[in-house]
Design a protein around this motif. Structure first.
Motif, PDB file in Angstrom:
ATOM      1  N   ARG A 136      25.157  56.451  19.126  1.00 55.39           N
ATOM      2  CA  ARG A 136      24.130  55.603  19.744  1.00 55.39           C
ATOM      3  C   ARG A 136      24.417  55.327  21.218  1.00 55.39           C
ATOM      4  NH1 ARG A 136      22.840  50.026  20.112  1.00 55.39           N
ATOM      5  NH2 ARG A 136      20.610  49.637  19.773  1.00 55.39           N
ATOM      6  N   GLY A 137      25.635  55.622  21.657  1.00 53.61           N
ATOM      7  CA  GLY A 137      26.010  55.368  23.036  1.00 53.61           C
ATOM      8  C   GLY A 137      26.476  53.961  23.299  1.00 53.61           C
ATOM      9  N   TYR A 166      26.642  42.416  22.900  1.00 50.15           N
ATOM     10  CA  TYR A 166      27.732  43.395  22.895  1.00 50.15           C
ATOM     11  C   TYR A 166      27.262  44.755  22.379  1.00 50.15           C
ATOM     12  CZ  TYR A 166      31.649  40.342  24.111  1.00 50.15           C
ATOM     13  OH  TYR A 166      32.533  39.539  24.793  1.00 50.15           O
ATOM     14  N   LEU A 167      26.488  44.756  21.301  1.00 49.44           N
ATOM     15  CA  LEU A 167      26.130  46.012  20.654  1.00 49.44           C
ATOM     16  C   LEU A 167      25.057  46.783  21.415  1.00 49.44           C
ATOM     17  CD1 LEU A 167      26.229  44.930  16.927  1.00 49.44           C
ATOM     18  CD2 LEU A 167      27.990  46.084  18.265  1.00 49.44           C
ATOM     19  N   ASN A 168      24.433  46.149  22.399  1.00 48.54           N
ATOM     20  CA  ASN A 168      23.426  46.827  23.218  1.00 48.54           C
ATOM     21  C   ASN A 168      23.951  47.216  24.589  1.00 48.54           C
ATOM     22  OD1 ASN A 168      20.934  47.078  21.636  1.00 48.54           O
ATOM     23  ND2 ASN A 168      21.087  44.854  21.482  1.00 48.54           N
ATOM     24  N   GLN A 169      25.237  47.005  24.810  1.00 52.31           N
ATOM     25  CA  GLN A 169      25.835  47.443  26.085  1.00 52.31           C
ATOM     26  C   GLN A 169      25.822  48.965  26.166  1.00 52.31           C
ATOM     27  OE1 GLN A 169      29.724  45.851  26.829  1.00 52.31           O
ATOM     28  NE2 GLN A 169      29.087  43.729  26.477  1.00 52.31           N
ATOM     29  N   ARG A 170      25.498  49.484  27.349  1.00 52.84           N
ATOM     30  CA  ARG A 170      25.540  50.930  27.604  1.00 52.84           C
ATOM     31  C   ARG A 170      26.329  51.167  28.891  1.00 52.84           C
ATOM     32  NH1 ARG A 170      22.875  50.802  23.346  1.00 52.84           N
ATOM     33  NH2 ARG A 170      21.184  52.229  22.777  1.00 52.84           N
ATOM     34  N   TYR A 171      27.470  51.777  28.791  1.00 54.86           N
ATOM     35  CA  TYR A 171      28.230  52.138  29.986  1.00 54.86           C
ATOM     36  C   TYR A 171      29.262  53.185  29.640  1.00 54.86           C
ATOM     37  CZ  TYR A 171      31.400  48.581  28.086  1.00 54.86           C
ATOM     38  OH  TYR A 171      32.201  47.819  27.285  1.00 54.86           O
ATOM     39  N   GLU A 187      25.092  47.563  11.595  1.00 57.93           N
ATOM     40  CA  GLU A 187      25.118  49.006  11.367  1.00 57.93           C
ATOM     41  C   GLU A 187      24.097  49.661  12.278  1.00 57.93           C
ATOM     42  OE1 GLU A 187      25.866  50.419   7.101  1.00 57.93           O
ATOM     43  OE2 GLU A 187      24.903  48.479   6.821  1.00 57.93           O
ATOM     44  N   PRO A 188      24.429  50.851  12.850  1.00 60.43           N
ATOM     45  CA  PRO A 188      23.564  51.460  13.853  1.00 60.43           C
ATOM     46  C   PRO A 188      22.449  52.336  13.313  1.00 60.43           C
ATOM     47  CG  PRO A 188      25.595  52.692  13.699  1.00 60.43           C
ATOM     48  CD  PRO A 188      25.738  51.529  12.761  1.00 60.43           C
ATOM     49  N   GLU A 189      22.510  52.737  12.035  1.00 65.31           N
ATOM     50  CA  GLU A 189      21.482  53.626  11.500  1.00 65.31           C
ATOM     51  C   GLU A 189      21.289  53.356  10.017  1.00 65.31           C
ATOM     52  OE1 GLU A 189      20.282  58.377  11.398  1.00 65.31           O
ATOM     53  OE2 GLU A 189      22.243  57.755  12.144  1.00 65.31           O
ATOM     54  N   LEU A 190      20.084  52.909   9.656  1.00 70.18           N
ATOM     55  CA  LEU A 190      19.788  52.535   8.282  1.00 70.18           C
ATOM     56  C   LEU A 190      18.336  52.867   7.948  1.00 70.18           C
ATOM     57  CD1 LEU A 190      21.443  48.992   8.259  1.00 70.18           C
ATOM     58  CD2 LEU A 190      22.278  50.975   6.980  1.00 70.18           C
ATOM     59  N   SER A 191      18.040  52.883   6.645  1.00 74.52           N
ATOM     60  CA  SER A 191      16.667  53.016   6.157  1.00 74.52           C
ATOM     61  C   SER A 191      16.209  51.697   5.566  1.00 74.52           C
ATOM     62  CB  SER A 191      16.592  54.124   5.106  1.00 74.52           C
ATOM     63  OG  SER A 191      16.946  55.379   5.650  1.00 74.52           O
TER      64      SER A 191
END
Length: 266
Positions: free
Chosen positions: A173-174, A261-266, A211-215
């Motif tokens: 997810r980066g 924190y979980l939406n930080q991108r760097y 969790e980053p990917e779920l249904s």
């Protein structure tokens, strides 16, 4: 407010039937396991449990739609049952007892379908959790033998316990760096995985999970149980409910910091 207690009682009946089915094949030496197109495993026990639940629903709730992980959507209308017959199939096929059947009833509303009933049943652990909209969340052996759930009151990240499933999804997810920064800020981290951290948030045993990917079938039952226990359940985008393709759950007091924190991108 609608009374969903009859639906909750029926969800327990469905869970009882699923538990008997899944436990009968748990650790079976001749268990058949296939790989789905998305490269995740599915066992004969997953399929049998979902078929069993669908049969009960078709007989007792013929007007309601059904969405299941293994057999997709059947029916239309304002009420939809969402089923994950075995959440934690990889654990199930290896003999690890951390797996559960997830059953939720969702109703159409202004923001789309939202969960109003949820049952999470983990028979190999001897545990079950449930909730109905407006009636709170509970855990126990049965409706008549239960205790009410409440999230924790921990208000500082440095005192918080954070649970997750794996690292690879955050890297994909980066946002692995933000994830790691969060793990450095909290008091404790553990990778419980699957349904369990959400139930631990509802119990107040831990304070944060994501969790980053779920249904949808991974989240619907968990979402109503966490929120009825007083917690917050959103996507990583902050959207309430189980519709974002990922999830963040907390006691509510730490939710904004969790998302930051979980939406930080760097």
């Amino acid at each position: 407010m609608a009374d969903y207690l009859d639906d909750l009682r029926f969800a327990h009946v469905l869970a009882d039937a699923a538990d008997a089915s899944t436990m009968s094949r748990f650790k079976a030496l001749d268990l058949k396991v296939e790989t789905k197109p998305d490269m995740t495993p599915v066992s004969e026990a997953d399929k049998a449990a979902e078929e069993l639940i669908r049969g009960h629903l078709q007989r007792s709730r013929p007007r309601d739609a059904i969405l299941g992980e293994e057999y997709g959507v059947e029916g239309t209308g304002p009420r939809r049952w969402v089923v994950d017959p075995i959440d934690g199939t990889k654990n199930y096929v290896r003999g690890v007892p951390v797996w559960a059947t997830l059953i939720s009833l969702m109703e159409a509303g202004e923001g789309g379908y939202q969960p109003v009933v949820g049952v999470v049943s983990a028979p190999a652990l001897g545990r079950r959790w449930w909730a109905a909209k407006g009636h709170g969340a509970f855990t126990g052996r049965s409706l008549s033998s239960s205790s009410r759930l409440h999230v924790s009151r921990v208000s500082k990240l440095s005192d918080a316990s954070f649970a997750y499933s794996s690292l690879s999804g955050w890297e994909d997810r980066g946002s692995l760096n933000g994830f790691l920064d969060l793990t450095r800020e909290v008091w404790r981290t553990r990778a419980y995985g699957d349904f369990w951290p959400y139930m631990l948030v509802a119990e107040g045993a831990i304070d944060l999970c994501a969790e980053p990917e779920l249904s949808l079938w991974d989240m619907a039952a968990n979402a109503i149980i966490v929120t009825e226990a007083g917690g917050t359940f959103t996507g990583l985008d902050g959207r309430p409910g189980p519709h974002s393709g990922n999830a963040a759950a907390s006691n509510g007091l730490l939710h904004d910091e969790l998302l930051a924190y979980l939406n930080q991108r760097y």
